[in-house]
Design an enzyme around this catalytic site. Structure first.
Site, PDB file in Angstrom:
ATOM      1  CB  SER A   3      19.203  -2.781 -37.311  1.00  0.00           C
ATOM      2  OG  SER A   3      19.421  -2.552 -35.951  1.00  0.00           O
ATOM      3  CD1 TRP A   4      12.872  -5.498 -35.826  1.00  0.00           C
ATOM      4  CD2 TRP A   4      13.809  -7.020 -34.465  1.00  0.00           C
ATOM      5  NE1 TRP A   4      11.927  -6.469 -35.565  1.00  0.00           N
ATOM      6  CE2 TRP A   4      12.471  -7.411 -34.731  1.00  0.00           C
ATOM      7  CE3 TRP A   4      14.592  -7.823 -33.638  1.00  0.00           C
ATOM      8  CZ2 TRP A   4      11.909  -8.562 -34.203  1.00  0.00           C
ATOM      9  CZ3 TRP A   4      14.032  -8.985 -33.103  1.00  0.00           C
ATOM     10  CH2 TRP A   4      12.710  -9.348 -33.381  1.00  0.00           C
ATOM     11  CG  ASP A  20      26.706  -0.936 -36.747  1.00  0.00           C
ATOM     12  OD1 ASP A  20      26.318  -0.369 -35.710  1.00  0.00           O
ATOM     13  OD2 ASP A  20      25.942  -1.572 -37.495  1.00  0.00           O
ATOM     14  N   GLY A  72      14.330  -1.557 -35.635  1.00  0.00           N
ATOM     15  CA  GLY A  72      13.719  -1.182 -34.360  1.00  0.00           C
ATOM     16  C   GLY A  72      14.072  -2.196 -33.269  1.00  0.00           C
ATOM     17  CG  HIS A 111      23.316   0.838 -36.782  1.00  0.00           C
ATOM     18  ND1 HIS A 111      23.390  -0.528 -36.622  1.00  0.00           N
ATOM     19  CD2 HIS A 111      21.979   1.140 -36.747  1.00  0.00           C
ATOM     20  CE1 HIS A 111      22.173  -1.030 -36.484  1.00  0.00           C
ATOM     21  NE2 HIS A 111      21.298  -0.041 -36.570  1.00  0.00           N
TER      22      HIS A 111
END
Length: 317
Positions: free
Chosen positions: A116-117, A272, A49, A300
């Site tokens: 990711s985050w 990605d 996120g 991604h």
């Protein structure tokens, strides 16, 4: 986007054996579930996120016979309360929440897994508390810089998905299209729901399509009612983007030496668009003991071909 795995489709061994809400202060309660074998190898999963929340599919990365996995919905995300709250919601707050969870369950050291985050938060935590980390498995590396954000939402799409970028811009009034990233962040952080909601749905659909190498749907929504349920990520992401993810410029890369002695694997999709491989290469070069695995023909998302299998192998190793 994650494939549709639900509680009903999961084998019993992947269902939580306990779940609770923990008060972490500032009016926030975070959801924590435990999966696998109590007393097994301690692992914490960090969702992306910011704001997406943990999902049933995330549990399948682990070996329920060996691992004791903690899946946490971060502040404002998933089943945590209050939902989509940006009050007292910073990287430092999330790191402190992880420490509170670790101490609550009396864990000396644990493995961190995130994409990711989630990879950003894992690195930030590990650099702050290296003595508490046994190992790291990271996917789709994101270092939390303004440059990466601009690439993900402006420069990358403008080059590789120009029709989507044009549609993204066209959802803004003409006078706001010169700097669409700033315009969307301003709208997403506006307290007026009538301004916030339409942009949140467009942002969510745009990012979702960019996360896949071959998205099935690249259309952005029109005429979203202002009272429609807000999608995950958009509001909290904008809050973090507005504040440069509450990190100093280049902080995570410059402090990568603090990861020395922590073994880890970085799983990176070759194509990605949101988090390109150069970030993974940069961290691997600065992190003694890191192993970088590039997954060809993958974008991604965690559900891109080969990504989940690579994550499972790294976690098992």
């Amino acid at each position: 986007m994650l494939s549709k795995v639900t509680m009903k489709t999961l084998p019993e061994s992947f269902r939580p054996f306990d779940a609770r809400m923990l008060s972490v202060g500032d009016g926030h309660w975070i959801y924590v579930e435990e999966v696998g074998t109590k007393g097994g190898r301690p692992i914490v999963f960090l969702h992306g996120g910011p704001g997406s929340g943990s999902q049933a599919l995330h549990r399948t990365l682990f070996d329920p016979a060996r691992d004791h996995v903690f899946l946490i919905d971060q502040r404002g995300a998933g089943r945590s309360h209050p939902y989509l709250s940006c009050k007292a919601n910073t990287t430092a707050d999330l790191i402190a929440d992880l420490e509170m969870v670790r101490e609550h369950f009396a864990i000396a050291k644990w493995m961190l897994v995130g994409g990711s985050w989630g990879s950003t938060l894992a690195i930030a935590y590990a650099e702050r508390h290296p003595e508490r980390v046994s190992s790291l498995v990271l996917r789709a590396l994101f270092l939390g810089t303004d440059e990466e954000v601009r690439w993900a939402f402006v420069d990358g799409p403008r080059i590789f998905r120009p029709e989507m970028f044009e549609a993204f811009c066209n959802h803004l009034p003409p006078d706001e299209r010169k700097d669409p990233l700033a315009a969307y962040v301003k709208r997403l952080t506006d307290p007026d729901r009538a301004i916030q909601a339409p942009s949140a749905h467009v942002w969510f659909a745009y990012e979702r399509a960019l996360s896949e190498l071959a998205p099935k749907n690249t259309a952005l929504p029109d005429n979203v009612p202002s009272d429609a349920r807000l999608p995950p990520t958009s509001i909290i992401e904008a809050h973090y983007i507005k504040n440069s993810f509450f990190l100093e410029p280049g902080e995570l890369l410059s402090n990568a030496h603090r990861l020395a002695g922590i073994p880890g694997t970085i799983i990176q999709g070759r194509y990605d668009l949101l988090c390109p491989p150069k970030n993974a290469y940069a961290l691997a070069a600065a992190w003694p003991g890191a192993r970088l695995e590039i997954i060809d023909h993958a974008g991604h998302s965690m559900t891109e071909p080969g990504v989940m299998d690579a994550m499972r192998r790294a976690i098992n190793d």
